[in-house]
Design a protein around this motif. Sequence first.
Motif, PDB file in Angstrom:
ATOM      1  N   ILE A  97       0.840  -1.202   0.000  1.00  0.00           N
ATOM      2  CA  ILE A  97       0.000   0.000   0.000  1.00  0.00           C
ATOM      3  C   ILE A  97       0.873   1.249   0.000  1.00  0.00           C
ATOM      4  O   ILE A  97       0.608   2.226  -0.715  1.00  0.00           O
ATOM      5  CB  ILE A  97      -0.942   0.004   1.222  1.00  0.00           C
ATOM      6  N   GLY A  98       1.953   1.219   0.790  1.00  0.00           N
ATOM      7  CA  GLY A  98       2.859   2.363   0.847  1.00  0.00           C
ATOM      8  C   GLY A  98       3.483   2.672  -0.502  1.00  0.00           C
ATOM      9  O   GLY A  98       3.629   3.846  -0.882  1.00  0.00           O
ATOM     10  N   ILE A  99       3.847   1.642  -1.249  1.00  0.00           N
ATOM     11  CA  ILE A  99       4.426   1.841  -2.580  1.00  0.00           C
ATOM     12  C   ILE A  99       3.403   2.481  -3.517  1.00  0.00           C
ATOM     13  O   ILE A  99       3.711   3.432  -4.250  1.00  0.00           O
ATOM     14  CB  ILE A  99       4.920   0.498  -3.152  1.00  0.00           C
ATOM     15  N   LEU A 100       2.172   1.972  -3.491  1.00  0.00           N
ATOM     16  CA  LEU A 100       1.132   2.517  -4.370  1.00  0.00           C
ATOM     17  C   LEU A 100       0.783   3.956  -3.998  1.00  0.00           C
ATOM     18  O   LEU A 100       0.516   4.786  -4.874  1.00  0.00           O
ATOM     19  CB  LEU A 100      -0.110   1.626  -4.308  1.00  0.00           C
ATOM     20  N   VAL A 101       0.801   4.263  -2.700  1.00  0.00           N
ATOM     21  CA  VAL A 101       0.550   5.639  -2.253  1.00  0.00           C
ATOM     22  C   VAL A 101       1.683   6.556  -2.695  1.00  0.00           C
ATOM     23  O   VAL A 101       1.450   7.666  -3.198  1.00  0.00           O
ATOM     24  CB  VAL A 101       0.377   5.682  -0.716  1.00  0.00           C
ATOM     25  N   SER A 102       2.928   6.108  -2.526  1.00  0.00           N
ATOM     26  CA  SER A 102       4.089   6.942  -2.870  1.00  0.00           C
ATOM     27  C   SER A 102       4.141   7.250  -4.358  1.00  0.00           C
ATOM     28  O   SER A 102       4.678   8.284  -4.765  1.00  0.00           O
ATOM     29  CB  SER A 102       5.384   6.246  -2.431  1.00  0.00           C
ATOM     30  N   ARG A 103       3.573   6.378  -5.173  1.00  0.00           N
ATOM     31  CA  ARG A 103       3.543   6.597  -6.619  1.00  0.00           C
ATOM     32  C   ARG A 103       2.337   7.419  -7.055  1.00  0.00           C
ATOM     33  O   ARG A 103       2.146   7.674  -8.244  1.00  0.00           O
ATOM     34  CB  ARG A 103       3.552   5.247  -7.343  1.00  0.00           C
ATOM     35  N   GLY A 104       1.528   7.837  -6.095  1.00  0.00           N
ATOM     36  CA  GLY A 104       0.378   8.683  -6.397  1.00  0.00           C
ATOM     37  C   GLY A 104      -0.781   7.950  -7.038  1.00  0.00           C
ATOM     38  O   GLY A 104      -1.648   8.569  -7.658  1.00  0.00           O
ATOM     39  N   LEU A 105      -0.833   6.629  -6.865  1.00  0.00           N
ATOM     40  CA  LEU A 105      -1.884   5.832  -7.505  1.00  0.00           C
ATOM     41  C   LEU A 105      -3.137   5.744  -6.645  1.00  0.00           C
ATOM     42  O   LEU A 105      -4.253   5.687  -7.171  1.00  0.00           O
ATOM     43  CB  LEU A 105      -1.360   4.421  -7.800  1.00  0.00           C
ATOM     44  N   ILE A 106      -2.954   5.721  -5.337  1.00  0.00           N
ATOM     45  CA  ILE A 106      -4.082   5.622  -4.412  1.00  0.00           C
ATOM     46  C   ILE A 106      -3.837   6.540  -3.223  1.00  0.00           C
ATOM     47  O   ILE A 106      -2.708   6.970  -2.969  1.00  0.00           O
ATOM     48  CB  ILE A 106      -4.291   4.177  -3.896  1.00  0.00           C
ATOM     49  N   GLY A 107      -4.916   6.842  -2.508  1.00  0.00           N
ATOM     50  CA  GLY A 107      -4.822   7.494  -1.221  1.00  0.00           C
ATOM     51  C   GLY A 107      -5.282   6.521  -0.156  1.00  0.00           C
ATOM     52  O   GLY A 107      -6.111   5.642  -0.417  1.00  0.00           O
ATOM     53  N   HIS A 108      -4.753   6.652   1.040  1.00  0.00           N
ATOM     54  CA  HIS A 108      -5.078   5.703   2.101  1.00  0.00           C
ATOM     55  C   HIS A 108      -5.334   6.450   3.389  1.00  0.00           C
ATOM     56  O   HIS A 108      -4.456   7.155   3.897  1.00  0.00           O
ATOM     57  CB  HIS A 108      -3.929   4.705   2.292  1.00  0.00           C
ATOM     58  N   GLY A 109      -6.569   6.341   3.898  1.00  0.00           N
ATOM     59  CA  GLY A 109      -6.919   6.937   5.176  1.00  0.00           C
ATOM     60  C   GLY A 109      -7.217   5.856   6.189  1.00  0.00           C
ATOM     61  O   GLY A 109      -6.932   4.679   5.967  1.00  0.00           O
ATOM     62  N   ARG A 110      -7.800   6.222   7.288  1.00  0.00           N
ATOM     63  CA  ARG A 110      -8.132   5.262   8.332  1.00  0.00           C
ATOM     64  C   ARG A 110      -9.313   4.402   7.885  1.00  0.00           C
ATOM     65  O   ARG A 110     -10.461   4.827   7.914  1.00  0.00           O
ATOM     66  CB  ARG A 110      -8.462   5.983   9.635  1.00  0.00           C
ATOM     67  N   GLY A 111      -9.010   3.200   7.443  1.00  0.00           N
ATOM     68  CA  GLY A 111     -10.056   2.272   7.033  1.00  0.00           C
ATOM     69  C   GLY A 111     -10.664   2.563   5.680  1.00  0.00           C
ATOM     70  O   GLY A 111     -11.716   2.011   5.341  1.00  0.00           O
ATOM     71  N   THR A 112     -10.027   3.412   4.865  1.00  0.00           N
ATOM     72  CA  THR A 112     -10.570   3.736   3.545  1.00  0.00           C
ATOM     73  C   THR A 112      -9.451   3.769   2.506  1.00  0.00           C
ATOM     74  O   THR A 112      -8.286   3.990   2.826  1.00  0.00           O
ATOM     75  CB  THR A 112     -11.281   5.104   3.530  1.00  0.00           C
TER      76      THR A 112
END
Length: 240
Positions: free
Chosen positions: A196-211
């Motif tokens: 998830i961290g890799i996908l977030v760092s590449r700007g592909l997804i956002g990740h919040g608390r439980g979402t």
Amino acid sequence: MTTSAAPQSPTIPELNRLIVRLPPDERTAFEGCLETIPLKVKDLLFEPDQPHDYVYFPHNGVISLVTVLRDGDLIEAMTVGKEGFAGLAIFHGANSSACRGICQVSGYVSRITVQDFRRCMDLAPEMKRLLHRYAQYVFETVSQSAACNRLHVIEQRCARWLLMTHDRVGRDDFDLTQEFLAEMLAVRRPGVTVAIGILVSRGLIGHGRGTIRIIDRAGLEQASCECYNTVKKREAILLQ
């Protein structure tokens, strides 16, 4: 039970595609037996080897069929969204299945009692044809997932899972915890955290608390393995 935001009411584009494709007479008879209900994440629909009470047709919610091992470990066998239904065992004449059915993403589903479903099937040749084609789609998807789980890295599998869920819910934001995703992919949570961290760092997804929020759909497809497009092509052939 996990608390999640109240699901939105289903709109016409989100209606279950099997129901939408029925001819008017079959659809009218079928919808007369349906009850539309909201589901929240981890709501339990049925247990392994226990008689089913209902067959489920998701609209903008997603159902996960999971295999439960003796030690309590889980692995997802199949995801069911608006393209399909949960109740293949009932369609094939059995009263139960080997899987547990749980809500994966909150939303609305329509359900029909097993008795009404079987009665409707006797009078619905087009629905029978559609469900037979869906059964073939399930077989091919499960086969592809087995290869994916064996051969592809967690980051690719995670991207594929997010894409499949995005297709089914029809919205960019949906409920998802890393713990739940780890269970579905049958991997340890630290591995999912890294992916998830890799996908977030590449700007592909956002990740919040439980979402999760899908930001760059095209980029996420590139991050996925070939299995996503393989399954989508077969879905187009069998279910469109």
